[in-house]
Design a protein around this motif. Sequence first.
Motif, PDB file in Angstrom:
ATOM      1  N   TRP A 119      32.168  18.918 -13.853  1.00  0.00           N
ATOM      2  CA  TRP A 119      31.287  20.090 -13.961  1.00  0.00           C
ATOM      3  C   TRP A 119      31.557  21.024 -12.778  1.00  0.00           C
ATOM      4  O   TRP A 119      32.387  20.744 -11.937  1.00  0.00           O
ATOM      5  N   GLY A 120      30.826  22.144 -12.711  1.00  0.00           N
ATOM      6  CA  GLY A 120      31.041  23.090 -11.624  1.00  0.00           C
ATOM      7  C   GLY A 120      32.257  23.961 -11.887  1.00  0.00           C
ATOM      8  O   GLY A 120      32.815  23.968 -12.991  1.00  0.00           O
ATOM      9  N   CYS A 121      32.667  24.718 -10.856  1.00  0.00           N
ATOM     10  CA  CYS A 121      33.819  25.617 -11.033  1.00  0.00           C
ATOM     11  C   CYS A 121      34.687  25.593  -9.785  1.00  0.00           C
ATOM     12  O   CYS A 121      34.334  24.955  -8.799  1.00  0.00           O
ATOM     13  N   ASP A 122      35.823  26.295  -9.838  1.00  0.00           N
ATOM     14  CA  ASP A 122      36.672  26.395  -8.653  1.00  0.00           C
ATOM     15  C   ASP A 122      35.873  27.091  -7.558  1.00  0.00           C
ATOM     16  O   ASP A 122      35.079  27.987  -7.843  1.00  0.00           O
ATOM     17  N   ILE A 123      36.143  26.720  -6.320  1.00  0.00           N
ATOM     18  CA  ILE A 123      35.321  27.185  -5.200  1.00  0.00           C
ATOM     19  C   ILE A 123      35.303  28.713  -5.052  1.00  0.00           C
ATOM     20  O   ILE A 123      34.327  29.282  -4.580  1.00  0.00           O
ATOM     21  N   ASP A 124      36.374  29.371  -5.508  1.00  0.00           N
ATOM     22  CA  ASP A 124      36.422  30.826  -5.343  1.00  0.00           C
ATOM     23  C   ASP A 124      36.235  31.557  -6.678  1.00  0.00           C
ATOM     24  O   ASP A 124      36.508  32.744  -6.796  1.00  0.00           O
ATOM     25  N   SER A 125      35.730  30.824  -7.682  1.00  0.00           N
ATOM     26  CA  SER A 125      35.676  31.425  -9.016  1.00  0.00           C
ATOM     27  C   SER A 125      34.378  32.186  -9.254  1.00  0.00           C
ATOM     28  O   SER A 125      33.284  31.716  -8.932  1.00  0.00           O
ATOM     29  N   GLU A 183      33.791  33.073 -12.309  1.00  0.00           N
ATOM     30  CA  GLU A 183      33.702  32.802 -13.738  1.00  0.00           C
ATOM     31  C   GLU A 183      32.257  32.599 -14.212  1.00  0.00           C
ATOM     32  O   GLU A 183      31.819  33.227 -15.167  1.00  0.00           O
ATOM     33  N   ASN A 184      31.529  31.744 -13.492  1.00  0.00           N
ATOM     34  CA  ASN A 184      30.182  31.402 -13.951  1.00  0.00           C
ATOM     35  C   ASN A 184      29.084  32.143 -13.195  1.00  0.00           C
ATOM     36  O   ASN A 184      27.910  31.933 -13.449  1.00  0.00           O
ATOM     37  N   ALA A 185      29.494  33.031 -12.277  1.00  0.00           N
ATOM     38  CA  ALA A 185      28.486  33.712 -11.449  1.00  0.00           C
ATOM     39  C   ALA A 185      27.647  34.686 -12.267  1.00  0.00           C
ATOM     40  O   ALA A 185      26.441  34.812 -12.053  1.00  0.00           O
ATOM     41  N   GLU A 186      28.292  35.384 -13.228  1.00  0.00           N
ATOM     42  CA  GLU A 186      27.548  36.358 -14.055  1.00  0.00           C
ATOM     43  C   GLU A 186      26.470  35.659 -14.869  1.00  0.00           C
ATOM     44  O   GLU A 186      25.335  36.122 -14.952  1.00  0.00           O
ATOM     45  N   ALA A 187      26.849  34.517 -15.471  1.00  0.00           N
ATOM     46  CA  ALA A 187      25.882  33.749 -16.267  1.00  0.00           C
ATOM     47  C   ALA A 187      24.736  33.268 -15.379  1.00  0.00           C
ATOM     48  O   ALA A 187      23.572  33.283 -15.793  1.00  0.00           O
ATOM     49  N   LEU A 188      25.071  32.890 -14.135  1.00  0.00           N
ATOM     50  CA  LEU A 188      24.026  32.441 -13.202  1.00  0.00           C
ATOM     51  C   LEU A 188      23.062  33.587 -12.899  1.00  0.00           C
ATOM     52  O   LEU A 188      21.838  33.433 -12.967  1.00  0.00           O
ATOM     53  N   GLN A 189      23.634  34.767 -12.584  1.00  0.00           N
ATOM     54  CA  GLN A 189      22.779  35.923 -12.258  1.00  0.00           C
ATOM     55  C   GLN A 189      21.866  36.277 -13.416  1.00  0.00           C
ATOM     56  O   GLN A 189      20.685  36.556 -13.246  1.00  0.00           O
ATOM     57  N   LYS A 190      22.421  36.266 -14.637  1.00  0.00           N
ATOM     58  CA  LYS A 190      21.629  36.638 -15.817  1.00  0.00           C
ATOM     59  C   LYS A 190      20.508  35.619 -16.044  1.00  0.00           C
ATOM     60  O   LYS A 190      19.349  35.983 -16.255  1.00  0.00           O
ATOM     61  N   TYR A 248      23.157  27.006 -13.080  1.00  0.00           N
ATOM     62  CA  TYR A 248      23.295  26.845 -11.630  1.00  0.00           C
ATOM     63  C   TYR A 248      24.430  25.870 -11.323  1.00  0.00           C
ATOM     64  O   TYR A 248      25.338  26.164 -10.531  1.00  0.00           O
ATOM     65  N   ILE A 249      24.384  24.716 -12.006  1.00  0.00           N
ATOM     66  CA  ILE A 249      25.389  23.674 -11.718  1.00  0.00           C
ATOM     67  C   ILE A 249      26.800  24.157 -12.074  1.00  0.00           C
ATOM     68  O   ILE A 249      27.766  23.872 -11.362  1.00  0.00           O
ATOM     69  N   SER A 250      26.897  24.953 -13.155  1.00  0.00           N
ATOM     70  CA  SER A 250      28.232  25.461 -13.539  1.00  0.00           C
ATOM     71  C   SER A 250      28.811  26.391 -12.480  1.00  0.00           C
ATOM     72  O   SER A 250      30.026  26.576 -12.405  1.00  0.00           O
ATOM     73  N   ALA A 251      27.932  27.005 -11.662  1.00  0.00           N
ATOM     74  CA  ALA A 251      28.442  27.926 -10.629  1.00  0.00           C
ATOM     75  C   ALA A 251      28.638  27.237  -9.282  1.00  0.00           C
ATOM     76  O   ALA A 251      29.077  27.864  -8.316  1.00  0.00           O
ATOM     77  N   LEU A 252      28.325  25.949  -9.212  1.00  0.00           N
ATOM     78  CA  LEU A 252      28.552  25.216  -7.951  1.00  0.00           C
ATOM     79  C   LEU A 252      30.019  24.815  -7.843  1.00  0.00           C
ATOM     80  O   LEU A 252      30.655  24.547  -8.864  1.00  0.00           O
ATOM     81  N   PRO A 253      30.541  24.733  -6.601  1.00  0.00           N
ATOM     82  CA  PRO A 253      31.946  24.302  -6.483  1.00  0.00           C
ATOM     83  C   PRO A 253      32.153  22.872  -6.985  1.00  0.00           C
ATOM     84  O   PRO A 253      31.340  21.997  -6.716  1.00  0.00           O
ATOM     85  N   ARG A 254      33.240  22.694  -7.734  1.00  0.00           N
ATOM     86  CA  ARG A 254      33.590  21.365  -8.273  1.00  0.00           C
ATOM     87  C   ARG A 254      33.964  20.425  -7.125  1.00  0.00           C
ATOM     88  O   ARG A 254      33.762  19.233  -7.189  1.00  0.00           O
ATOM     89  N   GLN A 255      34.536  21.012  -6.090  1.00  0.00           N
ATOM     90  CA  GLN A 255      34.848  20.210  -4.904  1.00  0.00           C
ATOM     91  C   GLN A 255      34.468  21.028  -3.669  1.00  0.00           C
ATOM     92  O   GLN A 255      35.253  21.859  -3.212  1.00  0.00           O
TER      93      GLN A 255
END
Length: 491
Positions: free
Chosen positions: A63-69, A71-78, A168-175
């Motif tokens: 789960w989560g995303c690349d540390i600099d991505s 990608e999921n930030a827009e969905a988090l903001q919305k 929220y979890i999708s926008a957290l860094p995977r590592q």
Amino acid sequence: MAEACRIILNATFLPSLHSLHKTHKKVSYSQPFLHKRHPAIQCSISTSSDTKAAAKVSETVPWGCDIDSLENAEALQKWLSDSGLPPQKMAIQKVEVGERGLVALKNIRKGEMLLFVPPSLVIAADSEWSCPEAGEVLKQYSVPDWPLLATYLISEASFEKSSRWSNYISALPRQPYSLLYWTRAELDTYLEASQIRERAIERITNVTGTYNDLRLRIFSKYPHLFPEEVFNMETFKWSFGILFSRLVRLPSMDGRVALVPWADMLNHSCEVETFLDYDKSSKGVVFTTDRPYQPGEQVFISYGRKSNGELLLSYGFVPREGTNPSDSVELSFSLKKSDKCYKEKLAALKKHGLSASQCFPLQVTGWPLELMAYAYLAVSPPSMSRQFEEMAAAASNKTTTNKNITYPDIEEQALQFILDSCESSISKYTKFLQASGSMDLDVTSPKQLNRRLFLKQLAVDLCSSERRILFRAQYVKKKNPFFFCSMILLI
Ligand SMILES: C[S@@+](CC[C@H](N)C(=O)[O-])C[C@H]1O[C@@H](n2cnc3c(N)ncnc32)[C@H](O)[C@@H]1O
């Protein structure tokens, strides 16, 4: 972000088996979940020093995303604004310091209150579980906040879209950048000169111990609630990495610890003093700016007055050299075994909770009075044996006795004792920094090469900044032997 306290992770995390038996009530559990959980990969943290471990690139959670991505930030903001986050003057963007961060969209004044994250969007020990039975079990076992939140995060992550925190979890860094992900060989090779290596090993050991405790005492008894393919060492390494780098302690809520989505996208700057807190009048998590920002500028908070080593340990970064006024270096000091009064001195130290070897922080502005007291004790001759007790008491930070002791006759020797330790430490740093150019670990892929360069750069930055403090101590002492005595008082 929260003070990553060492005692939090000790073996007293969980009550003893004896008390567990006494408090454990029978609960009924619903059978396998209605929602399909996401299994996580299994592997273990290696604290062994074999080189194969160094070459191995760590597995990551699914789960989560690349540390600099972004990608999921827009969905988090919305999701946050749909869930009650008021309109913001900042947005998540790619930034130069910290990869992703919050950037001003409008002019922000100095002294302005920002964020207003409502309590309903905050993750704390009393948050509702997607699997209430699992939460109930941990409550019955009185699991403290940190391991409870670590377990909660994994549980919610495994429920994917069915968890209310999925955006929220999708926008957290995977590592997350964390020393928890450094292998023992990497710690030994890159941080040999710094005391941070010891702290990192201690932390990895504590995280491993905490997971093993939970597994033995709780998870193994309720495998249908805590299946090993979800709750394993790798997922705990991730969740503790997230907690160390994002958990905040809220002073206005009696120091309660919480994950605050959105607020945890703010990066740290050593130049600002402002920190997150709960504001009772607006009923939200806020911070007040201590400088103005123009549109496009990254907005910062302070994660606390931490040394570069502490920032590397919990957050995985080292500020630019010379920019951290709270920087310090831990130095280790020992009584000489050949000292005629070794036994008496050791007894005095033990009486005040100290041992023959002690670590003290050396700052750019001086060193603590406790260190000077320890140095007096270490160099004092048998004729001063009546003062050993007073010196040991002043060397301990557990006592409230007068720390500002002076013994003019042995002051020069005490200062020399401290500077000898600086010198031997400087030579370790210099050896590492000189060797770092040609240093190699087993590298078999471009990904590993990048990792190697990245870790090496962090270690070089840390060691340069720690050595700089030691050089300064030496320089000041040589220039003006009495200056340091007055600097000691500044701390
Ligand atoms: C609370 S999070 C901040 C948001 C984070 N940048 C993100 O994209 O999720 C803390 C992490 O941000 C990064 N960070 C924060 N301040 C930084 C700084 N001054 N320099 C480099 N990285 C920083 C580190 O990776 C740290 O572990």
